[in-house]
Design a protein around this motif. Structure first.
Motif, mmCIF file in Angstrom:
data_model
loop_
_atom_site.group_PDB
_atom_site.id
_atom_site.type_symbol
_atom_site.label_atom_id
_atom_site.label_comp_id
_atom_site.label_asym_id
_atom_site.label_seq_id
_atom_site.Cartn_x
_atom_site.Cartn_y
_atom_site.Cartn_z
ATOM 1 N N THR A 151 68.387 -13.308 36.001
ATOM 2 C CA THR A 151 67.415 -12.634 35.148
ATOM 3 C C THR A 151 66.875 -13.567 34.068
ATOM 4 O O THR A 151 65.701 -13.524 33.716
ATOM 5 N N HIS A 152 67.744 -14.436 33.565
ATOM 6 C CA HIS A 152 67.374 -15.299 32.440
ATOM 7 C C HIS A 152 66.815 -16.653 32.874
ATOM 8 O O HIS A 152 66.026 -17.255 32.142
ATOM 9 N N ILE A 153 67.219 -17.130 34.067
ATOM 10 C CA ILE A 153 66.778 -18.471 34.457
ATOM 11 C C ILE A 153 65.652 -18.448 35.480
ATOM 12 O O ILE A 153 64.910 -19.420 35.609
ATOM 13 N N GLY A 154 65.525 -17.348 36.237
ATOM 14 C CA GLY A 154 64.481 -17.256 37.240
ATOM 15 C C GLY A 154 64.837 -17.974 38.539
ATOM 16 O O GLY A 154 65.920 -18.561 38.675
ATOM 17 N N ASN A 191 71.316 -10.928 46.529
ATOM 18 C CA ASN A 191 70.697 -11.914 45.645
ATOM 19 C C ASN A 191 69.255 -12.207 46.064
ATOM 20 O O ASN A 191 68.360 -12.334 45.218
ATOM 21 N N GLN A 192 69.035 -12.340 47.353
ATOM 22 C CA GLN A 192 67.691 -12.637 47.850
ATOM 23 C C GLN A 192 66.719 -11.508 47.503
ATOM 24 O O GLN A 192 65.582 -11.757 47.071
ATOM 25 N N LYS A 206 62.341 -9.153 43.966
ATOM 26 C CA LYS A 206 61.918 -8.159 42.979
ATOM 27 C C LYS A 206 61.577 -8.823 41.651
ATOM 28 O O LYS A 206 60.626 -8.426 40.966
ATOM 29 N N LEU A 207 62.350 -9.830 41.274
ATOM 30 C CA LEU A 207 62.127 -10.511 40.008
ATOM 31 C C LEU A 207 60.722 -11.111 39.960
ATOM 32 O O LEU A 207 60.058 -11.078 38.913
ATOM 33 N N ASP A 260 58.414 -4.720 36.177
ATOM 34 C CA ASP A 260 59.500 -4.418 35.240
ATOM 35 C C ASP A 260 60.431 -5.616 35.095
ATOM 36 O O ASP A 260 60.887 -6.173 36.102
ATOM 37 N N ASN A 261 60.716 -5.998 33.861
ATOM 38 C CA ASN A 261 61.741 -7.011 33.637
ATOM 39 C C ASN A 261 63.110 -6.365 33.847
ATOM 40 O O ASN A 261 63.372 -5.293 33.299
#
Length: 278
Positions: free
Chosen positions: A264-267, A44-45, A50-51, A56-57
């Motif tokens: 991915t959707h909440i950041g 997760n970290q 990367k996010l 890239d999304n």
């Protein structure tokens, strides 16, 4: 033996899954041309790093039917019963994959539960099922009791920035801009058919208080754990835990990191709670 199976939307680490003696099948997250198995090839970290840095999304992919069929068949051939508690079918194709596998196997020992939830709520239902299994309940009894808890399982997430909702097309660019200028933090409730906006909070200091107020308005059943979820901000989760204790919340509290699919959707830097209503 009763085998509990879930997917990585439940936000339990693979290490903790081993401690609980359950199986978690990983969804896939893709950055550019590279696929990663959530929780196995990408922590997760690492995902949140990367996010925030990748051009890239990310996109995500469900567990496929073959993976479910292989693990279901293996346990049933061993004489075990199986309870699979999976992410809402309206938000992922994972439950559909499990259904295809179950239809191919066609065994009364196999029980599927659409948790009508995700993230902290799913965490809580999986942990509760483990407690029931360890108390000696059958797969049918566990399925019946977990299903009865679904309407009472509540999950709320306070969003740190609207940027990632904008990237995913959940809100417009203008709404994200105005929300950022006004320092607004949307509050989402995860329900069976998706994430529903329920409120907006102004300023970071108000985020924790909103969650505390919700627990005072709709108290948690003290018989069950309360889950705090964070998107790579463990210090904020610990601070919320301390505030919940100060406010009189006595439930056992379990902290998880929200994984890549919801993340991915909440950041990053979001906080939420999952609990069973009194």
């Amino acid at each position: 033996m009763v085998r509990i199976i879930s997917d990585t939307l439940c936000d339990l680490t693979m290490e903790h899954a081993k401690e609980l003696n359950i199986d978690i099948l990983p969804l896939t997250v893709r950055f550019g041309d590279t696929d990663y198995k959530c929780g196995i090839e990408l922590s997760n970290q690492e995902f949140y790093e990367k996010l925030e840095t990748s051009s890239d999304n990310p996109t995500t992919a469900a567990v496929n039917p073959f993976e479910f069929e292989e693990i279901f068949q293996r346990y049933i051939d061993a004489g075990d019963e199986v309870v699979a508690i999976l992410f809402s079918k309206h938000m992922s194709a994972t439950f559909q994959s499990a259904t295809i596998a179950a239809e191919n196997i066609n065994s009364p020992a196999l029980h599927l539960i659409d948790c009508e939830n995700g993230a902290m709520g799913q965490t809580l239902l999986v942990e509760t099922a483990v407690t029931m299994r360890d108390a000696g309940m059958s797969a049918e009894e566990i399925t019946e009791k977990i299903t009865a808890l679904l309407p009472k399982t509540l999950t709320y997430i306070v969003i740190d920035t609207m940027e990632y909702l904008k990237r995913g097309g959940r809100i417009s660019k203008s709404a994200a801009l105005i929300g950022g200028l006004m320092k607004l933090h949307p509050v989402l409730q995860i329900v069976a058919d998706g994430a529903k906006p329920v409120d907006k909070v102004k300023g970071k200091k108000s985020c924790n208080q909103w969650l505390i107020n919700k627990l005072q308005e709709q108290p948690a059943d003290k018989s069950y754990k309360l889950v705090i979820g964070h998107s790579n901000t463990p210090e904020r989760a610990e601070a919320l835990k301390a505030l919940l204790r100060e406010s009189g919340i006595t439930n056992e509290i379990f902290i998880t990191c929200i994984g890549p699919v919801v993340g991915t959707h909440i950041g990053p830097n979001c906080l939420g709670i999952g609990y069973i209503e009194e």
